[in-house]
Design a protein around this motif. Sequence first.
Motif, PDB file in Angstrom:
ATOM      1  N   ALA A 170      42.377  47.879  52.546  1.00  0.00           N
ATOM      2  CA  ALA A 170      42.185  47.074  53.755  1.00  0.00           C
ATOM      3  C   ALA A 170      42.552  45.614  53.526  1.00  0.00           C
ATOM      4  CB  ALA A 170      40.736  47.187  54.242  1.00  0.00           C
ATOM      5  N   ILE A 171      42.109  45.028  52.420  1.00  0.00           N
ATOM      6  CA  ILE A 171      42.393  43.611  52.165  1.00  0.00           C
ATOM      7  C   ILE A 171      43.869  43.407  51.837  1.00  0.00           C
ATOM      8  CG2 ILE A 171      41.892  43.502  49.667  1.00  0.00           C
ATOM      9  CD1 ILE A 171      40.299  40.893  50.292  1.00  0.00           C
ATOM     10  N   GLY A 172      44.488  44.416  51.244  1.00  0.00           N
ATOM     11  CA  GLY A 172      45.925  44.346  50.984  1.00  0.00           C
ATOM     12  C   GLY A 172      46.718  44.361  52.273  1.00  0.00           C
ATOM     13  N   ALA A 173      46.354  45.258  53.200  1.00  0.00           N
ATOM     14  CA  ALA A 173      47.064  45.363  54.474  1.00  0.00           C
ATOM     15  C   ALA A 173      46.853  44.127  55.343  1.00  0.00           C
ATOM     16  CB  ALA A 173      46.595  46.617  55.216  1.00  0.00           C
ATOM     17  N   ALA A 174      45.629  43.589  55.345  1.00  0.00           N
ATOM     18  CA  ALA A 174      45.296  42.479  56.245  1.00  0.00           C
ATOM     19  C   ALA A 174      45.729  41.123  55.697  1.00  0.00           C
ATOM     20  CB  ALA A 174      43.798  42.472  56.516  1.00  0.00           C
ATOM     21  N   TYR A 175      45.550  40.915  54.397  1.00  0.00           N
ATOM     22  CA  TYR A 175      45.772  39.585  53.818  1.00  0.00           C
ATOM     23  C   TYR A 175      46.805  39.555  52.695  1.00  0.00           C
ATOM     24  CZ  TYR A 175      41.977  37.736  56.593  1.00  0.00           C
ATOM     25  OH  TYR A 175      41.210  37.321  57.649  1.00  0.00           O
ATOM     26  N   GLY A 176      47.399  40.704  52.386  1.00  0.00           N
ATOM     27  CA  GLY A 176      48.400  40.756  51.326  1.00  0.00           C
ATOM     28  C   GLY A 176      47.823  40.557  49.941  1.00  0.00           C
ATOM     29  N   THR A 177      46.512  40.732  49.804  1.00  0.00           N
ATOM     30  CA  THR A 177      45.834  40.505  48.532  1.00  0.00           C
ATOM     31  C   THR A 177      46.018  41.709  47.611  1.00  0.00           C
ATOM     32  OG1 THR A 177      44.205  39.125  49.635  1.00  0.00           O
ATOM     33  CG2 THR A 177      43.604  39.978  47.474  1.00  0.00           C
ATOM     34  N   GLN A 178      46.603  41.465  46.448  1.00  0.00           N
ATOM     35  CA  GLN A 178      46.802  42.508  45.444  1.00  0.00           C
ATOM     36  C   GLN A 178      46.104  42.067  44.161  1.00  0.00           C
ATOM     37  OE1 GLN A 178      48.167  45.405  46.195  1.00  0.00           O
ATOM     38  NE2 GLN A 178      48.634  44.723  48.265  1.00  0.00           N
ATOM     39  N   PRO A 179      44.869  42.505  43.927  1.00  0.00           N
ATOM     40  CA  PRO A 179      44.126  42.045  42.754  1.00  0.00           C
ATOM     41  C   PRO A 179      44.823  42.420  41.449  1.00  0.00           C
ATOM     42  CG  PRO A 179      42.688  43.180  44.307  1.00  0.00           C
ATOM     43  CD  PRO A 179      44.090  43.424  44.756  1.00  0.00           C
ATOM     44  N   ARG A 180      44.709  41.531  40.467  1.00  0.00           N
ATOM     45  CA  ARG A 180      45.308  41.797  39.157  1.00  0.00           C
ATOM     46  C   ARG A 180      44.372  42.680  38.332  1.00  0.00           C
ATOM     47  NH1 ARG A 180      44.411  36.458  35.398  1.00  0.00           N
ATOM     48  NH2 ARG A 180      42.389  35.840  36.226  1.00  0.00           N
ATOM     49  N   PRO A 181      44.868  43.273  37.260  1.00  0.00           N
ATOM     50  CA  PRO A 181      44.027  44.128  36.416  1.00  0.00           C
ATOM     51  C   PRO A 181      42.831  43.361  35.854  1.00  0.00           C
ATOM     52  CG  PRO A 181      46.343  44.443  35.869  1.00  0.00           C
ATOM     53  CD  PRO A 181      46.280  43.271  36.807  1.00  0.00           C
ATOM     54  N   TRP A 182      41.704  44.057  35.759  1.00  0.00           N
ATOM     55  CA  TRP A 182      40.488  43.399  35.268  1.00  0.00           C
ATOM     56  C   TRP A 182      40.642  42.925  33.826  1.00  0.00           C
ATOM     57  CZ3 TRP A 182      37.875  45.402  31.085  1.00  0.00           C
ATOM     58  CH2 TRP A 182      38.060  46.763  30.791  1.00  0.00           C
ATOM     59  N   GLN A 183      41.474  43.619  33.038  1.00  0.00           N
ATOM     60  CA  GLN A 183      41.673  43.206  31.647  1.00  0.00           C
ATOM     61  C   GLN A 183      42.308  41.814  31.569  1.00  0.00           C
ATOM     62  OE1 GLN A 183      42.620  46.115  33.034  1.00  0.00           O
ATOM     63  NE2 GLN A 183      42.275  47.836  31.640  1.00  0.00           N
ATOM     64  N   ASP A 184      43.231  41.518  32.502  1.00  0.00           N
ATOM     65  CA  ASP A 184      43.866  40.200  32.531  1.00  0.00           C
ATOM     66  C   ASP A 184      42.860  39.127  32.944  1.00  0.00           C
ATOM     67  OD1 ASP A 184      46.169  41.589  31.892  1.00  0.00           O
ATOM     68  OD2 ASP A 184      47.096  41.365  33.860  1.00  0.00           O
ATOM     69  N   ALA A 185      42.023  39.456  33.915  1.00  0.00           N
ATOM     70  CA  ALA A 185      40.994  38.512  34.358  1.00  0.00           C
ATOM     71  C   ALA A 185      40.000  38.248  33.233  1.00  0.00           C
ATOM     72  CB  ALA A 185      40.278  39.059  35.591  1.00  0.00           C
ATOM     73  N   LEU A 186      39.625  39.301  32.502  1.00  0.00           N
ATOM     74  CA  LEU A 186      38.725  39.143  31.354  1.00  0.00           C
ATOM     75  C   LEU A 186      39.354  38.223  30.307  1.00  0.00           C
ATOM     76  CD1 LEU A 186      36.266  39.893  29.583  1.00  0.00           C
ATOM     77  CD2 LEU A 186      37.557  41.928  28.850  1.00  0.00           C
ATOM     78  N   SER A 187      40.647  38.353  30.083  1.00  0.00           N
ATOM     79  CA  SER A 187      41.331  37.517  29.103  1.00  0.00           C
ATOM     80  C   SER A 187      41.163  36.038  29.441  1.00  0.00           C
ATOM     81  CB  SER A 187      42.815  37.889  29.038  1.00  0.00           C
ATOM     82  OG  SER A 187      43.483  37.106  28.078  1.00  0.00           O
ATOM     83  N   ASP A 188      41.288  35.691  30.705  1.00  0.00           N
ATOM     84  CA  ASP A 188      41.112  34.294  31.116  1.00  0.00           C
ATOM     85  C   ASP A 188      39.689  33.814  30.848  1.00  0.00           C
ATOM     86  OD1 ASP A 188      43.723  34.200  31.918  1.00  0.00           O
ATOM     87  OD2 ASP A 188      43.297  34.134  34.072  1.00  0.00           O
ATOM     88  N   ILE A 189      38.716  34.685  31.117  1.00  0.00           N
ATOM     89  CA  ILE A 189      37.313  34.328  30.879  1.00  0.00           C
ATOM     90  C   ILE A 189      37.068  34.082  29.391  1.00  0.00           C
ATOM     91  CG2 ILE A 189      34.935  35.212  30.952  1.00  0.00           C
ATOM     92  CD1 ILE A 189      35.784  36.731  33.558  1.00  0.00           C
ATOM     93  N   LEU A 190      37.613  34.963  28.557  1.00  0.00           N
ATOM     94  CA  LEU A 190      37.413  34.821  27.114  1.00  0.00           C
ATOM     95  C   LEU A 190      38.184  33.625  26.554  1.00  0.00           C
ATOM     96  CD1 LEU A 190      37.374  38.559  26.006  1.00  0.00           C
ATOM     97  CD2 LEU A 190      35.436  37.011  26.324  1.00  0.00           C
ATOM     98  N   ASP A 191      39.328  33.301  27.151  1.00  0.00           N
ATOM     99  CA  ASP A 191      40.038  32.083  26.745  1.00  0.00           C
ATOM    100  C   ASP A 191      39.125  30.870  26.938  1.00  0.00           C
ATOM    101  OD1 ASP A 191      42.366  33.386  26.058  1.00  0.00           O
ATOM    102  OD2 ASP A 191      43.462  32.817  27.877  1.00  0.00           O
ATOM    103  N   GLU A 192      38.377  30.876  28.042  1.00  0.00           N
ATOM    104  CA  GLU A 192      37.488  29.760  28.343  1.00  0.00           C
ATOM    105  C   GLU A 192      36.262  29.758  27.423  1.00  0.00           C
ATOM    106  OE1 GLU A 192      35.288  27.771  32.244  1.00  0.00           O
ATOM    107  OE2 GLU A 192      36.720  29.401  32.520  1.00  0.00           O
ATOM    108  N   LEU A 193      35.736  30.944  27.112  1.00  0.00           N
ATOM    109  CA  LEU A 193      34.527  31.031  26.302  1.00  0.00           C
ATOM    110  C   LEU A 193      34.784  30.895  24.803  1.00  0.00           C
ATOM    111  CD1 LEU A 193      32.676  33.986  28.090  1.00  0.00           C
ATOM    112  CD2 LEU A 193      31.928  31.588  27.992  1.00  0.00           C
ATOM    113  N   ILE A 194      35.885  31.473  24.324  1.00  0.00           N
ATOM    114  CA  ILE A 194      36.125  31.545  22.885  1.00  0.00           C
ATOM    115  C   ILE A 194      37.363  30.734  22.478  1.00  0.00           C
ATOM    116  CG2 ILE A 194      36.604  33.084  20.932  1.00  0.00           C
ATOM    117  CD1 ILE A 194      35.286  35.335  22.575  1.00  0.00           C
ATOM    118  N   GLY A 195      38.386  30.779  23.301  1.00  0.00           N
ATOM    119  CA  GLY A 195      39.669  30.167  22.970  1.00  0.00           C
ATOM    120  C   GLY A 195      40.772  31.203  23.040  1.00  0.00           C
ATOM    121  N   ALA A 196      41.996  30.751  22.928  1.00  0.00           N
ATOM    122  CA  ALA A 196      43.140  31.659  23.041  1.00  0.00           C
ATOM    123  C   ALA A 196      43.193  32.612  21.855  1.00  0.00           C
ATOM    124  CB  ALA A 196      44.437  30.858  23.129  1.00  0.00           C
TER     125      ALA A 196
END
Length: 198
Positions: A170-196
């Motif tokens: 529904a959100i893809g059809a209405a707003y063109g939102t295509q969520p990225r994989p959760w593993q990629d999102a987790l990587s950003d969180i861990l970059d902030e918490l631990i570092g690259a």
Amino acid sequence: VQVSTDYVFAGDKQGAWEVDDPVAPLGVYGASKLGGELAVRTSGARHVIVRTAWVVSAHGNNFVKTMLRVGAERDTLTVVEDQHGTPTSAADLAKALATITVRLVEDEAAPTGTFHFSNAGPTTWAGFAREIFAQSAARGGASAAVKGIPTSDYPTPARRPANSLLSHAAIGAAYGTQPRPWQDALSDILDELIGAKK
């Protein structure tokens, strides 16, 4: 724009929950969030309700930070493996909400109603924990072995849905939102918490 939750569902469906699937909360939290949805829908106001699940970030108390803390103290952890869902980056959720809000303000014909947002891809809490430790170890952070257990071995005051997978159709059809994989999102969180990654 109201944020709601996977807890409005009973969690007994195979596959991802669609926005128009029947709701049947298992406890007070889900019932109160459903009550909020009903209040918004019956208010007569132009609205968007966004259901989400398993929200995590580098801030506050959440599953990622708990795993890193406990993983630094123990070699092996037991984590529930029969609850299915998708982690959601708070930052990604905020971006989706901002996109919707701006469109609602600027376009009177913007789609309204109920939508789902989480990151993409299914996992379990145990699978999520294993990925947290794999990515953490690659950064020189905490690492622990994860043993999967059934929900019955880890009772909690509030019953969680066994299946929290949310459809993004529904959100893809209405707003063109295509969520990225959760593993990629987790990587950003861990970059902030631990570092690259090292």
